[in-house]
Motif scaffolding. Structure first.
Motif, mmCIF file in Angstrom:
data_model
loop_
_atom_site.group_PDB
_atom_site.id
_atom_site.type_symbol
_atom_site.label_atom_id
_atom_site.label_comp_id
_atom_site.label_asym_id
_atom_site.label_seq_id
_atom_site.Cartn_x
_atom_site.Cartn_y
_atom_site.Cartn_z
ATOM 1 N N VAL A 92 -21.474 -18.288 7.207
ATOM 2 C CA VAL A 92 -21.225 -17.762 8.550
ATOM 3 C C VAL A 92 -21.856 -16.380 8.628
ATOM 4 C CG1 VAL A 92 -19.516 -17.244 10.312
ATOM 5 C CG2 VAL A 92 -19.000 -18.971 8.568
ATOM 6 N N ASN A 93 -22.870 -16.241 9.481
ATOM 7 C CA ASN A 93 -23.513 -14.946 9.681
ATOM 8 C C ASN A 93 -22.750 -14.197 10.771
ATOM 9 O OD1 ASN A 93 -25.478 -12.880 9.488
ATOM 10 N ND2 ASN A 93 -26.629 -13.765 11.179
ATOM 11 N N VAL A 94 -21.926 -13.233 10.374
ATOM 12 C CA VAL A 94 -21.048 -12.524 11.307
ATOM 13 C C VAL A 94 -21.796 -11.332 11.895
ATOM 14 C CG1 VAL A 94 -18.861 -11.305 11.574
ATOM 15 C CG2 VAL A 94 -19.025 -13.226 9.975
ATOM 16 N N VAL A 95 -21.988 -11.342 13.213
ATOM 17 C CA VAL A 95 -22.701 -10.259 13.877
ATOM 18 C C VAL A 95 -21.783 -9.549 14.862
ATOM 19 C CG1 VAL A 95 -24.916 -11.448 13.665
ATOM 20 C CG2 VAL A 95 -23.578 -11.680 15.762
ATOM 21 N N THR A 96 -22.156 -8.337 15.228
ATOM 22 C CA THR A 96 -21.320 -7.524 16.116
ATOM 23 C C THR A 96 -22.065 -7.158 17.389
ATOM 24 O OG1 THR A 96 -22.043 -5.528 14.935
ATOM 25 C CG2 THR A 96 -20.005 -6.558 14.192
ATOM 26 N N ASP A 97 -22.872 -8.089 17.883
ATOM 27 C CA ASP A 97 -23.613 -7.882 19.136
ATOM 28 C C ASP A 97 -22.635 -7.535 20.259
ATOM 29 O OD1 ASP A 97 -25.166 -8.114 21.443
ATOM 30 O OD2 ASP A 97 -25.032 -10.299 21.439
ATOM 31 N N THR A 98 -22.663 -6.291 20.704
ATOM 32 C CA THR A 98 -21.691 -5.847 21.714
ATOM 33 C C THR A 98 -22.130 -6.186 23.131
ATOM 34 O OG1 THR A 98 -22.717 -3.661 21.880
ATOM 35 C CG2 THR A 98 -20.998 -3.944 20.225
ATOM 36 N N GLY A 99 -23.421 -6.394 23.342
ATOM 37 C CA GLY A 99 -23.905 -6.655 24.687
ATOM 38 C C GLY A 99 -23.448 -7.989 25.250
ATOM 39 N N SER A 100 -23.018 -8.907 24.368
ATOM 40 C CA SER A 100 -22.585 -10.232 24.821
ATOM 41 C C SER A 100 -21.139 -10.262 25.268
ATOM 42 C CB SER A 100 -22.774 -11.247 23.681
ATOM 43 O OG SER A 100 -24.119 -11.316 23.283
ATOM 44 N N ALA A 101 -20.385 -9.198 25.027
ATOM 45 C CA ALA A 101 -18.935 -9.231 25.225
ATOM 46 C C ALA A 101 -18.555 -9.561 26.664
ATOM 47 C CB ALA A 101 -18.327 -7.893 24.809
ATOM 48 N N ARG A 102 -19.386 -9.158 27.617
ATOM 49 C CA ARG A 102 -19.007 -9.359 29.016
ATOM 50 C C ARG A 102 -18.935 -10.832 29.404
ATOM 51 N NH1 ARG A 102 -24.404 -8.388 28.918
ATOM 52 N NH2 ARG A 102 -25.776 -9.530 30.337
ATOM 53 N N ILE A 143 -19.599 -15.717 3.650
ATOM 54 C CA ILE A 143 -19.760 -14.770 4.749
ATOM 55 C C ILE A 143 -21.047 -13.987 4.540
ATOM 56 C CG2 ILE A 143 -18.776 -12.815 5.984
ATOM 57 C CD1 ILE A 143 -17.241 -15.488 6.288
ATOM 58 N N VAL A 144 -21.913 -14.054 5.543
ATOM 59 C CA VAL A 144 -23.177 -13.322 5.554
ATOM 60 C C VAL A 144 -23.061 -12.233 6.603
ATOM 61 C CG1 VAL A 144 -25.683 -13.505 5.888
ATOM 62 C CG2 VAL A 144 -24.393 -15.446 4.954
ATOM 63 N N SER A 145 -23.646 -11.078 6.361
ATOM 64 C CA SER A 145 -23.664 -10.047 7.404
ATOM 65 C C SER A 145 -24.966 -9.268 7.351
ATOM 66 C CB SER A 145 -22.480 -9.083 7.255
ATOM 67 O OG SER A 145 -22.619 -8.282 6.104
ATOM 68 N N SER A 189 -18.406 -9.195 2.737
ATOM 69 C CA SER A 189 -19.467 -10.204 2.730
ATOM 70 C C SER A 189 -19.745 -10.753 1.337
ATOM 71 C CB SER A 189 -20.753 -9.612 3.309
ATOM 72 O OG SER A 189 -20.556 -9.227 4.656
ATOM 73 N N ASP A 190 -20.184 -12.004 1.312
ATOM 74 C CA ASP A 190 -20.681 -12.617 0.087
ATOM 75 C C ASP A 190 -22.185 -12.430 -0.038
ATOM 76 O OD1 ASP A 190 -18.122 -13.990 -0.727
ATOM 77 O OD2 ASP A 190 -18.451 -14.993 1.191
ATOM 78 N N VAL A 191 -22.864 -12.346 1.115
ATOM 79 C CA VAL A 191 -24.313 -12.157 1.161
ATOM 80 C C VAL A 191 -24.624 -11.098 2.201
ATOM 81 C CG1 VAL A 191 -26.545 -13.230 1.641
ATOM 82 C CG2 VAL A 191 -24.749 -14.562 0.507
ATOM 83 N N GLN A 192 -25.427 -10.118 1.822
ATOM 84 C CA GLN A 192 -25.872 -9.111 2.769
ATOM 85 C C GLN A 192 -27.322 -9.357 3.119
ATOM 86 O OE1 GLN A 192 -24.896 -6.979 4.752
ATOM 87 N NE2 GLN A 192 -26.210 -5.200 4.916
ATOM 88 N N LEU A 193 -27.605 -9.566 4.431
ATOM 89 C CA LEU A 193 -28.956 -9.689 4.951
ATOM 90 C C LEU A 193 -29.486 -8.270 5.092
ATOM 91 C CD1 LEU A 193 -29.927 -11.919 8.004
ATOM 92 C CD2 LEU A 193 -31.110 -9.816 7.411
ATOM 93 N N ALA A 194 -30.369 -7.871 4.192
ATOM 94 C CA ALA A 194 -30.749 -6.464 4.075
ATOM 95 C C ALA A 194 -32.151 -6.206 4.593
ATOM 96 C CB ALA A 194 -30.658 -6.025 2.607
ATOM 97 N N LEU A 195 -32.339 -5.048 5.191
ATOM 98 C CA LEU A 195 -33.640 -4.598 5.654
ATOM 99 C C LEU A 195 -33.907 -3.221 5.052
ATOM 100 C CD1 LEU A 195 -33.389 -5.590 9.421
ATOM 101 C CD2 LEU A 195 -34.860 -6.659 7.720
ATOM 102 N N ALA A 196 -34.995 -3.114 4.316
ATOM 103 C CA ALA A 196 -35.363 -1.844 3.694
ATOM 104 C C ALA A 196 -36.831 -1.907 3.316
ATOM 105 C CB ALA A 196 -34.499 -1.576 2.455
#
Length: 439
Positions: free
Chosen positions: A128-138, A217-219, A234-241
């Protein structure tokens, strides 16, 4: 010798119009049909790719940027990846599938039950890739959108609630004793009563316990709050660097420190760095592409502005390309990681937008360690080198889930990695946890 690397695939376009804007559109796959994805995911599994993460955004964005998001299919339309997952599980036997879920969109009880169902149906291969996209809340209620950190607070409460529901069945509650006729000992079920800041629900969950562990849990998330969330949950971190040893080592240390601070160990989480390589036949071809990208024309700059406008939910095309981005342009809901990718190493207060966009267009060579354009052999060298230098866990290859993209990326790379002993030859069929966490 470098330890074996975990390899995943990040479906960055989500369940959307695959092939649009590319020559391979004329392969005539229907992006709304499961056939395209079933064929591609079987190829990933054949290549020992352990995990497919499917991006999603429930919203078409703000009214100001809606047209920019859909005109060239950068940000939409998208169908629900949670409903695509069963088709992918049915087509494969071992690869894990991690659709994106937004805590604002699914109440904890509904999410826990649906995810539990998929975990059982898939043979314990769900992530499960858990995201916190706030723009969708409405789209999901009358509450005002949350700020960046507050959205992580909500996600934390959501995930804690989901896990409490999954664990509302102790191991000995499911009796299934034919002689006594007792299927479940209801007295052992945990009632679970949650009354929090964002959610209220009761348990226990109307499901059965997992036999091979909970869904992974992926984040994503590169902010301090996002890294803290990953370390704690999280069990897996989707990382950008940047693909450079010092940066990767520092990133990994921050995640591991957060895990230890939350009472976990560094080995409880796998950190997979997302990369989008361009694999070509020769070093000469790679050099040519890099030279050609050094001075992007206006059409390329405008196209990048459109794409970034979609990602950032901010209309960059309305700004002066030859001036810095005005302060306050980005709302609090905009991903900190997306802003950081646009700005890079520049000073956002003094650098013209055109320069920032040109930086995104600039390609760099795999062979010298500065970029991701090169031969399959050079990319294998880089993967091996980083495994040795930073004890890296692995990588998420970033691209469309289209047979052309899959083969273009993996056809030469996978055999090289296998011959070097860096990539496994076959996936474990005991579930996603067995493959990624060894448990």
């Amino acid at each position: 010798m470098t330890r074996q690397q975990h390899l995943g695939w990040f479906l960055a376009r989500g369940f959307g119009p695959h092939g649009w804007g590319h020559p391979y559109l004329d392969w005539d796959y229907r992006w709304t049909s499961p056939d395209l994805y079933r064929q591609s995911v079987r190829e990933l599994e054949q290549a020992s790719v352990e995990l497919l993460v499917i991006e999603d955004a429930p919203s078409l964005g703000s009214p100001e940027t809606l047209d920019l998001r859909v005109r060239h299919a950068f940000g939409g339309p998208k169908l629900d990846p949670l409903l695509l997952a069963p088709y992918l599980f049915e087509a494969t036997r071992a690869i894990g599938i991690a659709p994106t879920v937004n805590p604002a969109a699914l109440p904890p009880y509904t999410a826990a039950r649906q995810l539990s169902t998929l975990q059982h149906l898939s043979g314990h291969r769900l992530g499960v890739n858990v995201v916190t996209d706030t723009g969708s809340a409405r789209h999901f209620g009358a509450a005002a959108p949350l700020g960046h950190d507050a959205a992580y607070d909500r996600a934390e409460e959501w995930l804690t609630g989901v896990r409490a529901l999954w664990r509302s069945w102790p191991e000995d509650a499911l009796v299934a004793d034919v002689e006594s006729g007792v299927y479940v000992d209801g007295s052992r079920l945990e009632r679970v009563q949650h009354r929090g800041e964002h959610f209220a629900f009761d348990g226990p969950l109307n499901a059965v316990p997992f036999t091979d562990g909970e869904p992974l849990i992926v984040s994503p998330g590169g902010s301090g709050r996002g890294l803290g969330f990953a370390g704690a949950h999280s069990d897996v971190q989707l990382a950008l660097a940047p693909l450079e040893a010092t940066a990767l080592r520092a990133y990994r240390q921050r995640i591991h420190d957060a895990a230890v601070a939350a009472g976990r160990t560094a080995d409880d989480i796998r950190i997979l760095f997302a990369i989008q390589p361009t694999i070509v036949a020769s070093a000469e071809e790679a050099d040519r592409l890099v030279r050609a990208s050094a001075n992007p024309d206006d059409a390329t700059i405008v196209q990048l502005a459109r794409k970034q406008s979609s990602d950032l939910e901010t209309d960059l095309t309305a700004l002066d390309l030859d001036a810095p981005i005005p302060p306050g342009t980005f709302g609090d809901h905009v991903s900190h990681g997306s802003i950081a990718r646009l700005v890079g190493d520049h000073d956002a207060t003094t650098t013209p937008l055109r320069v920032l966009l040109a930086g995104l267009a600039r390609l760099r060579r795999t062979g010298d360690g500065t970029g991701l354009v090169g031969t399959a052999e050079e990319l294998a060298d880089r993967i091996e080198q980083l495994g040795e230098e930073v004890d890296n866990d692995g990588f998420l290859l970033w691209g469309d889930l289209h047979p052309v993209t899959v083969h273009r990326t993996l056809d030469e790379l996978v055999p090289i990695l296998r011959r070097r002993g860096i990539l496994r030859r076959e996936l474990d069929d005991r579930g996603l946890r067995a493959n990624l966490l060894g448990s």
